[in-house]
Write a protein that holds these residues in place. Structure first.
Motif, PDB file in Angstrom:
ATOM      1  N   UNK A 162       0.856  -1.343  -0.054  1.00  0.00           N
ATOM      2  CA  UNK A 162      -0.032  -0.020   0.034  1.00  0.00           C
ATOM      3  C   UNK A 162       0.806   1.254  -0.010  1.00  0.00           C
ATOM      4  N   UNK A 163       2.041   1.405   0.948  1.00  0.00           N
ATOM      5  CA  UNK A 163       2.720   2.479   0.922  1.00  0.00           C
ATOM      6  C   UNK A 163       3.358   2.711  -0.717  1.00  0.00           C
ATOM      7  N   UNK A 164       3.529   1.982  -1.312  1.00  0.00           N
ATOM      8  CA  UNK A 164       4.073   2.133  -2.536  1.00  0.00           C
ATOM      9  C   UNK A 164       3.212   2.657  -3.725  1.00  0.00           C
ATOM     10  N   UNK A 165       1.814   2.454  -3.581  1.00  0.00           N
ATOM     11  CA  UNK A 165       0.747   2.768  -4.588  1.00  0.00           C
ATOM     12  C   UNK A 165       0.836   1.969  -5.680  1.00  0.00           C
ATOM     13  N   UNK A 166       1.517   0.645  -5.419  1.00  0.00           N
ATOM     14  CA  UNK A 166       1.602  -0.005  -6.708  1.00  0.00           C
ATOM     15  C   UNK A 166       0.273  -0.738  -7.142  1.00  0.00           C
TER      16      UNK A 166
END
Lengths: 457, 565
Positions: free
Chosen positions: B296-300
């Protein structure tokens, strides 16, 4: 609204770069025999741990309310063991395709799922130096790990802010690779050459960038930047003193050689690994401030390690070299306390000296001596608790604590401690059949004889 | 009527010459396009998850959806497909696949290069300049395999090492690579795959090389910008197609699409992304459940694998009770049981991955790159049983990948104006007994042949007495023989002759259980006695099965009963 969203995003992205969430615990270890290592051995002493750090060492420390209490009466409390040379918990070890590969980093391939971490904990080990292999003259950078087993997150295992280290290798391993590939180095001279060449290139690289960076500050500067090279960047970091060199070595002549190379390039922080002939050059090592991480008594596994002695650790210690005993092996790591104890037979080191070899000294070699390696207020609560004296052959590790969290408890040691299971693995268990022993008569009458001899009747 | 038929034949012939490629397909028949207008009538239309038309009509013209709804007039030139009470969906979109991509036959680095530490880029697996167009084969069997389970478009990538090339979205059908290409050079495809026996030969080598190339490219790119703005008096930048391939990534005009099956791969890719800052897509995830928050933190954008570990079949209960009585479990039995239990526990985690992502509110698509196409429908059902909702499953196959690949105006739903990529199944797609009947790709119809599976029916009582003609297919060719079966009391007897038999042979045994027939006879071939065992399923006056001839193996066999008898 837009501003709020932006702010929110900013907060989120900061969060993304924050350090991994590490669990830290509190406890009061009561009434044990505490080997502080740096401040002697204290009988019937308590150790208070708050949020992962040792806050107090002393007698009859009142227990803060609600704190976990570990009764260490009759037990031996020592700092968690530190292994300065290991290859556990890594998915790959050797990028051996090139003689010079400082750009690779074992920290990229940490495997928190490796069961070897738990096994090491079962031997009282709390910190390991997870190293690149010795296939090439300048191998990859290494990673210092805290054995916080139970996490899937590789970042949680990293010892946050531990100094960078790198693996070098001399002798038969890199020359063997060179000969196999028809590349340099193929001799000990070649090893010296490729290392000197690499550092010379790195110096040039640094100078080119320095010139460019200075020129860039001039008003109206126009020009092309030098090309980027991660390999030379890393070598430059060694030259700048930002990375501690750990060098696989055996023979005295090549140890002297590397000392000279370090002197010529201004590299101060160097730890020799294995260093079987270290006893021959102990004064030279001490004079340079180089350190040594040795085996207790491994030798003769290849030609260059025939001239060895189990007195190596003692001789180095007595000459003032900061010395540690390492495992380089997942199994040996589980009884490093025995390895340290061997120096009492071979050389008669005192208890604190022997225990230093697997605690504060490897901590010094990894540049983490201010944080771990002894039991002192302010240090991180990495602690191993033993039944019987840790230097006794009868010792048994019972509890291993990392950052105030119990990571190994002999009483709660279930059979299958694996974190991840491969659903495709095949289960193959050897079956043992209950043998019929009636035909075995080698001990026939032994019991009777024993009774007669010892007059037990 | 007749004229239409003959016209159809001519067209078929013509069409076959122009597009010989699509006719090669084995399990499906591409219908001859009398017209490029189709009407699908009386069909349940699932336009997108949650948007359904009960019994409606879909009109397709020239590769596009012309009309969708209840009261729609049928164009006069349309080919009508009566999909009575069938189910129609938007064609599925595969997030990561090698479908249609030809693998280079040359074995990677079989001869060790002279200087393994400094291999040429292609030997090191560094070919980011490659595009799938060079490797796309429109008649590759893999395209058909994916179509047969409902996929009509896919993000495909070249084979290779750490940087195999750029990924493109293609339609899974078309007469040429160019025709199939829908969204060329969409992603910068990357793997953590080391090179064989040359640098970078390890994952850590790959990661170091990735950083090195990326940073080199950032630098050369910014210098090229400076150079382009005023070239006078500046050194000409060197051209380097590998570094230039990174430029759109650095500009964030092109995402990096990383394959990351295992939990450690995912973390390693995330650490590269955090170092370098590119836009990330993750594909073929199998073990993502513990790292959802990190992802989630990477917005992948994420694509989960449609491959699942096999489920262990349950043992028959009868056996268990018998065993218990026999003997107590040994230590190794118990150990094995405990290990099996953990395997089952982890198989369940793989199966529940999609459900876990759904629960965490992380949208995802699916990828087939490591899945066997024929397992996909069953795997989806397992995921649904383990917590994935049907609507999310459908969105992950249609609307989500369309959105991620920037194709919402063309694919993903059944709406007017979209490309006619459709799947039609006889029951709802996620139903256990659903069979796909028609697939449209770009308005081309692929009709799936429904294979009749002759089932063994233990309650059937076929009549087998009489004269049969048997045809056996052997490597030497077909051979016909005559079989006579007579009823004798409660059993049967019989005789076989002709074919390659030197003389008639009496059947040694004839057994009929339900409609499954088994008989055995001996033959003497060149002085050697051999036993032939025939096992077949009888249906009316026909039988189908195999004849096993000793060590020579078994051969397919068919039979027909003489109705006169």
């Amino acid at each position: 609204m837009k501003k709020i969203t932006m702010l929110f995003l900013a907060v989120l992205s900061c969060g993304a770069f924050a350090q991994a969430q590490v669990d830290r615990g509190s406890m009061l270890i009561k009434n044990g025999t505490v080997f502080t290592i740096t401040k002697g051995t204290l009988e019937n002493t308590d150790v208070l741990v708050r949020d992962g750090k040792i806050t107090q060492v002393g007698k009859n420390i009142p227990a803060p309310t609600g704190i976990k209490i570990i009764d260490a009466s009759g037990l031996f409390v020592m700092p968690g063991i530190i292994d300065a040379h290991s290859h556990i918990a890594l998915s790959s070890i050797n990028e051996g395709t090139n003689a010079i590969t400082p750009e690779v980093w074992t920290g990229d391939v940490v495997n928190p799922l490796s069961i070897s971490i738990y096994r090491a904990l079962a031997g009282g080990v709390t910190t390991v130096h997870a190293m690149h292999g010795s296939a090439n003259s300048i191998g990859g950078q290494c990673e210092t790990l805290k054995l916080r087993y139970g996490t899937v997150d590789a970042d949680v295992l990293r010892m946050e802010d531990a100094p960078r280290t790198i693996k070098f290798a001399l002798g038969e391993n890199p020359t063997g690779h060179g000969r196999r590939d028809g590349q340099q180095p193929q001799s000990r001279m070649g090893v010296e050459f490729v290392i000197r060449q690499a550092f010379s290139e790195a110096k040039e690289y640094m100078a080119t960038w320095e010139t460019y960076n200075k020129a860039k500050l001039q008003k109206g500067f126009r020009g092309s930047p030098p090309s980027y090279n991660l390999r030379l960047e890393t070598l430059a970091d060694i030259l700048k003193g930002n990375i501690i060199v750990h060098c696989h070595s055996y023979r005295a002549d090549e140890i002297n050689m590397l000392l000279n190379v370090c002197r010529d390039f201004g590299i101060r922080r160097i730890v020799f690994q294995h260093v079987n002939e270290g006893f021959k050059v102990a004064p030279e090592l001490a004079a340079y401030g180089a350190m040594a991480s040795v085996f207790s008594d491994w030798w003769s596994y290849k030609l260059e390690v025939y001239y060895s002695t189990a007195y190596n650790a003692t001789i180095l210690t007595r000459n003032g070299v900061t010395t540690s005993i390492n495992s380089d092996d997942a199994e040996l790591m589980r009884h490093l306390y025995h390895e340290a104890a061997k120096t009492q037979k071979y050389g008669g080191l005192k208890d604190d000296e022997a225990l230093s070899l697997i605690t504060i000294n490897p901590a010094r070699q990894l540049g983490i001596e201010n944080r771990v390696g002894s039991i002192e207020a302010g240090k991180e609560a990495d602690i191993a608790i033993f039944k019987n004296h840790p230097l006794s052959i009868y010792t048994i590790p019972v509890l291993t604590i990392v950052d105030g969290i119990v990571r190994f408890d002999r009483e709660k040691d279930v059979d299958d401690m694996r974190l991840y299971i491969d659903p495709k693995e095949s289960i193959d268990i050897p079956t043992f059949q209950e043998a019929d022993h009636t035909h075995e008569n080698c001990m026939l009458g032994a019991e009777e004889t024993a009774q007669n001899i010892f007059d037990l009747n | 009527m007749k004229s239409i038929l003959s016209r159809r034949r001519t067209l078929l012939l013509l069409w076959a010459f122009t597009f010989p490629i699509l006719l090669v397909a084995q399990d499906e028949k591409m219908m001859a396009p009398v017209s490029r207008t189709y009407v699908i009538t009386n069909v349940n239309i699932i336009q997108s998850p949650g948007r359904k038309i009960d019994i409606g009509t879909v009109v397709i013209k020239n590769g596009l959806i012309l009309a969708v709804g209840k009261k729609i007039s049928i164009p006069s030139d349309a080919i009508v497909i009566k999909a009575d009470s069938m189910y129609l969906y938007a064609g599925f979109i595969d997030g990561l696949s090698h479908a249609g991509i030809v693998k280079s036959k040359e074995e990677m680095n079989r001869d060790r290069p002279k200087d393994p530490g400094n291999p040429p880029p292609d030997k090191a697996g560094i070919t980011p300049q490659n595009s799938v167009l060079e490797f796309l084969n429109p008649v590759d069997k893999s395209l058909e395999d994916l179509r047969s389970v409902g996929f009509t478009a896919a993000h495909v990538v070249p084979y290779g090492g750490m940087l195999p090339g750029r990924g493109s979205v293609i339609l899974l059908g078309g007469s040429s690579a160019n025709e199939m290409l829908l969204q060329p050079s969409l992603t910068f495809y990357s793997e953590l795959t080391p090179a064989e026996r040359v640098y970078p030969a390890t994952v850590m080598g790959v990661m170091a090389k990735y950083r090195d190339l990326y940073r080199q490219a950032s630098l050369t790119k910014s210098y090229e910008t400076v150079y382009a703005s005023n070239r006078a008096g500046l050194e000409r930048p060197a051209t380097d197609r590998i570094l230039e391939s990174f430029y759109p990534v650095i500009d964030k005009r092109m995402p990096v699409f990383f394959r990351a099956e295992r939990v450690l791969d995912i973390q390693r890719v995330i650490s590269l992304q955090k170092d370098l800052g590119f836009t990330l897509m993750l594909g073929d995830l199998k073990e993502g459940w513990d790292v959802i928050n990190q992802i989630k933190t990477t917005n992948a954008k994420v694509f989960l694998s449609l491959d699942l570990p096999e489920e262990k079949k349950e043992e028959k209960k009868e056996d268990k009770t018998e065993k218990k009585e026999e003997k107590p479990k040994s230590i190794s039995d118990l150990e094995k049981e405990a290990l099996e239990k953990r395997k089952v526990e982890f198989t369940a985690k793989y199966t529940a991955q999609a459900g876990a992502f759904q629960k965490a509110g992380l949208k995802f698509g699916f990828s087939t790159i490591s899945a066997k196409p024929k397992d996909i429908p069953a795997n989806l059902r397992r995921m649904i049983a383990a917590g994935l909702s049907e609507d999310v499953a459908l969105a992950s196959l249609t609307t989500l990948p369309a959105e991620v690949f920037g194709l919402t105006d063309r694919l993903g739903t059944v709406d007017n104006g979209k490309i006619a990529n459709l799947v039609i199944s006889d029951k709802p797609y996620f139903h256990e007994k659903a069979t796909i009947r028609y697939v449209f790709v770009d308005g081309h119809l692929f009709k799936m042949e429904v294979k009749e599976i002759k089932k063994v029916d233990p309650n059937a009582k076929p009549e087998i007495a009489g004269n049969w003609t048997l045809t056996t297919e052997t490597p030497q060719g077909k051979s016909d023989s005559n079989l006579t079966i007579k009823k004798e009391g409660s059993g049967y007897s019989g005789k076989i002759s002709g074919g390659r038999l030197p003389e008639p042979s009496d059947l040694q045994r004839v057994e009929l259980t339900g409609n499954s027939l088994k008989f055995v006879y001996a033959v003497s071939m060149g002085g050697q006695a051999m036993t032939v065992t025939v096992e077949a399923t009888v249906e009316g006056d026909t039988l189908k099965g195999t004849a096993s001839v000793g060590q020579f193996g078994s051969f397919p066999l068919e039979g027909k009963r003489d109705p006169k008898f």
